[in-house]
Design a protein around this motif. Structure first.
Motif, PDB file in Angstrom:
ATOM      1  N   UNK A  21       0.700  -1.242   0.018  1.00  0.00           N
ATOM      2  CA  UNK A  21      -0.235   0.012  -0.025  1.00  0.00           C
ATOM      3  C   UNK A  21       0.913   1.306  -0.031  1.00  0.00           C
ATOM      4  N   UNK A  22       2.052   1.259   0.988  1.00  0.00           N
ATOM      5  CA  UNK A  22       2.761   2.510   0.942  1.00  0.00           C
ATOM      6  C   UNK A  22       3.598   2.557  -0.466  1.00  0.00           C
ATOM      7  N   UNK A  23       3.885   1.418  -0.885  1.00  0.00           N
ATOM      8  CA  UNK A  23       4.697   1.532  -2.337  1.00  0.00           C
ATOM      9  C   UNK A  23       3.654   2.300  -3.420  1.00  0.00           C
ATOM     10  N   UNK A  24       2.200   1.620  -3.546  1.00  0.00           N
ATOM     11  CA  UNK A  24       1.485   2.082  -4.444  1.00  0.00           C
ATOM     12  C   UNK A  24       1.201   3.468  -4.147  1.00  0.00           C
ATOM     13  N   UNK A  25       1.068   3.975  -3.014  1.00  0.00           N
ATOM     14  CA  UNK A  25       0.883   5.422  -2.898  1.00  0.00           C
ATOM     15  C   UNK A  25       2.041   6.386  -3.079  1.00  0.00           C
ATOM     16  N   UNK A  26       3.147   5.784  -3.298  1.00  0.00           N
ATOM     17  CA  UNK A  26       4.225   6.532  -3.584  1.00  0.00           C
ATOM     18  C   UNK A  26       5.125   7.085  -2.516  1.00  0.00           C
ATOM     19  N   UNK A  27       4.820   6.533  -1.385  1.00  0.00           N
ATOM     20  CA  UNK A  27       5.348   6.897   0.006  1.00  0.00           C
ATOM     21  C   UNK A  27       7.021   6.686  -0.263  1.00  0.00           C
ATOM     22  N   UNK A  28       7.936   7.514   0.312  1.00  0.00           N
ATOM     23  CA  UNK A  28       9.314   7.436   0.229  1.00  0.00           C
ATOM     24  C   UNK A  28       9.926   6.255   0.814  1.00  0.00           C
ATOM     25  N   UNK A  29       9.860   4.881   0.443  1.00  0.00           N
ATOM     26  CA  UNK A  29      10.279   3.724   1.143  1.00  0.00           C
ATOM     27  C   UNK A  29      11.201   3.157   0.059  1.00  0.00           C
ATOM     28  N   UNK A  30      12.103   2.380   0.705  1.00  0.00           N
ATOM     29  CA  UNK A  30      13.048   1.546  -0.363  1.00  0.00           C
ATOM     30  C   UNK A  30      12.713   0.312  -0.406  1.00  0.00           C
ATOM     31  N   UNK A  31      12.589  -0.282  -1.708  1.00  0.00           N
ATOM     32  CA  UNK A  31      12.084  -1.473  -2.100  1.00  0.00           C
ATOM     33  C   UNK A  31      13.144  -2.270  -2.720  1.00  0.00           C
ATOM     34  N   UNK A  32      13.001  -3.645  -2.631  1.00  0.00           N
ATOM     35  CA  UNK A  32      14.267  -4.517  -3.195  1.00  0.00           C
ATOM     36  C   UNK A  32      13.741  -4.747  -4.539  1.00  0.00           C
ATOM     37  N   UNK A  33      14.830  -5.176  -5.154  1.00  0.00           N
ATOM     38  CA  UNK A  33      14.504  -5.619  -6.490  1.00  0.00           C
ATOM     39  C   UNK A  33      13.719  -6.959  -6.476  1.00  0.00           C
ATOM     40  N   UNK A  34      13.675  -7.751  -5.503  1.00  0.00           N
ATOM     41  CA  UNK A  34      12.881  -9.058  -5.507  1.00  0.00           C
ATOM     42  C   UNK A  34      11.502  -8.580  -5.101  1.00  0.00           C
ATOM     43  N   UNK A  35      11.294  -7.420  -4.530  1.00  0.00           N
ATOM     44  CA  UNK A  35       9.748  -6.840  -4.242  1.00  0.00           C
ATOM     45  C   UNK A  35       9.327  -6.412  -5.747  1.00  0.00           C
ATOM     46  N   UNK A  36       9.841  -5.789  -6.652  1.00  0.00           N
ATOM     47  CA  UNK A  36       9.558  -5.337  -7.629  1.00  0.00           C
ATOM     48  C   UNK A  36       9.290  -6.490  -8.681  1.00  0.00           C
ATOM     49  N   UNK A  37      10.105  -7.519  -8.657  1.00  0.00           N
ATOM     50  CA  UNK A  37      10.106  -8.695  -9.491  1.00  0.00           C
ATOM     51  C   UNK A  37       8.694  -9.201  -9.239  1.00  0.00           C
ATOM     52  N   UNK A  38       8.454  -9.204  -7.979  1.00  0.00           N
ATOM     53  CA  UNK A  38       7.332 -10.208  -7.414  1.00  0.00           C
ATOM     54  C   UNK A  38       6.130  -9.394  -7.825  1.00  0.00           C
ATOM     55  N   UNK A  39       5.891  -8.121  -7.722  1.00  0.00           N
ATOM     56  CA  UNK A  39       4.879  -7.334  -8.061  1.00  0.00           C
ATOM     57  C   UNK A  39       4.729  -7.172  -9.659  1.00  0.00           C
ATOM     58  N   UNK A  40       5.965  -7.483 -10.222  1.00  0.00           N
ATOM     59  CA  UNK A  40       5.766  -7.480 -11.673  1.00  0.00           C
ATOM     60  C   UNK A  40       4.990  -8.748 -12.243  1.00  0.00           C
ATOM     61  N   UNK A  41       5.416  -9.898 -11.503  1.00  0.00           N
ATOM     62  CA  UNK A  41       4.800 -11.145 -11.816  1.00  0.00           C
ATOM     63  C   UNK A  41       3.455 -11.267 -11.415  1.00  0.00           C
ATOM     64  N   UNK A  42       2.930 -10.610 -10.296  1.00  0.00           N
ATOM     65  CA  UNK A  42       1.494 -10.549  -9.791  1.00  0.00           C
ATOM     66  C   UNK A  42       0.625  -9.816 -10.720  1.00  0.00           C
ATOM     67  N   UNK A  43       1.061  -8.881 -11.254  1.00  0.00           N
ATOM     68  CA  UNK A  43       0.327  -7.817 -12.104  1.00  0.00           C
ATOM     69  C   UNK A  43       0.385  -8.321 -13.515  1.00  0.00           C
ATOM     70  N   UNK A  44       1.138  -9.336 -13.866  1.00  0.00           N
ATOM     71  CA  UNK A  44       1.327  -9.829 -15.408  1.00  0.00           C
ATOM     72  C   UNK A  44       1.991  -8.699 -16.176  1.00  0.00           C
ATOM     73  N   UNK A  45       2.958  -7.982 -15.805  1.00  0.00           N
ATOM     74  CA  UNK A  45       3.553  -7.232 -16.517  1.00  0.00           C
ATOM     75  C   UNK A  45       4.524  -7.745 -17.609  1.00  0.00           C
ATOM     76  N   UNK A  46       4.450  -7.340 -18.881  1.00  0.00           N
ATOM     77  CA  UNK A  46       5.456  -7.631 -19.786  1.00  0.00           C
ATOM     78  C   UNK A  46       6.870  -6.930 -19.706  1.00  0.00           C
ATOM     79  N   UNK A  47       7.928  -7.428 -20.448  1.00  0.00           N
ATOM     80  CA  UNK A  47       9.260  -6.899 -20.396  1.00  0.00           C
ATOM     81  C   UNK A  47       9.132  -5.183 -20.258  1.00  0.00           C
ATOM     82  N   UNK A  48       8.447  -4.651 -21.165  1.00  0.00           N
ATOM     83  CA  UNK A  48       8.728  -2.991 -21.006  1.00  0.00           C
ATOM     84  C   UNK A  48       7.849  -2.501 -19.724  1.00  0.00           C
ATOM     85  N   UNK A  49       6.864  -3.279 -19.449  1.00  0.00           N
ATOM     86  CA  UNK A  49       6.216  -2.756 -18.216  1.00  0.00           C
ATOM     87  C   UNK A  49       6.964  -2.959 -16.851  1.00  0.00           C
TER      88      UNK A  49
END
Length: 137
Positions: free
Chosen positions: A59-87
């Motif tokens: 929720x904090x990430x989606x709201x754009x709060x100033x938090x540090x997220x890991x690459x693993x976090x972003x990869x997991x979000x990408x897979x959950x949202x079914x993002x393609x390579x460009x997205x």
């Protein structure tokens, strides 16, 4: 001036996340559909559960709060949202201001129809993805 730029990026990140979350339905990700929903798309808690991350952190990430997220976090979000390579790359640029690691990119291949078309051509041909990798010839 730098804060204004950061603020705009966080707003862009929020819009990007909302747009992709609203595009998916529970059926798209294998979740049961449970009656009527007030808003289209997936709920935040569904995305967090699919990605294996905490709801508050997501929720904090989606709201754009100033938090540090890991690459693993972003990869997991990408897979959950079914993002393609460009997205996925766009998400990393918005969140980390750099491209994702090499393992983020999905292995791509041409569809049977495209391969058949290339096989029928009398001249050499090839297909490339957005990273200029040859994925069919």
């Amino acid at each position: 001036m730098a804060n204004h730029r950061l603020e705009r990026t966080q707003c862009d990140l929020t819009e990007f996340m909302l747009r992709h979350r609203r595009k998916l339905t529970p059926a798209d990700v294998g979740l049961p559909t449970s009656g009527r929903r007030r808003t289209p798309g997936l709920r935040r808690e569904e995305v967090a559960a699919l990605a294996g991350v905490g709801l508050t952190w997501y929720t904090w990430f989606e709201q754009g709060r100033d938090i540090k997220v890991s690459e693993r976090f972003l990869l997991n979000i990408s897979r959950a949202l079914k993002l393609d390579d460009a997205e996925c790359c766009h998400l990393f640029l918005l969140a980390h201001r750099r491209a994702p690691p090499a393992e983020a990119y999905q292995e791509q291949s041409t569809s049977p129809r495209i391969q058949s078309l290339m096989d029928d051509l009398s001249r050499p041909s090839y297909v490339m993805n957005l990273r200029w990798d040859v994925i069919g010839w």
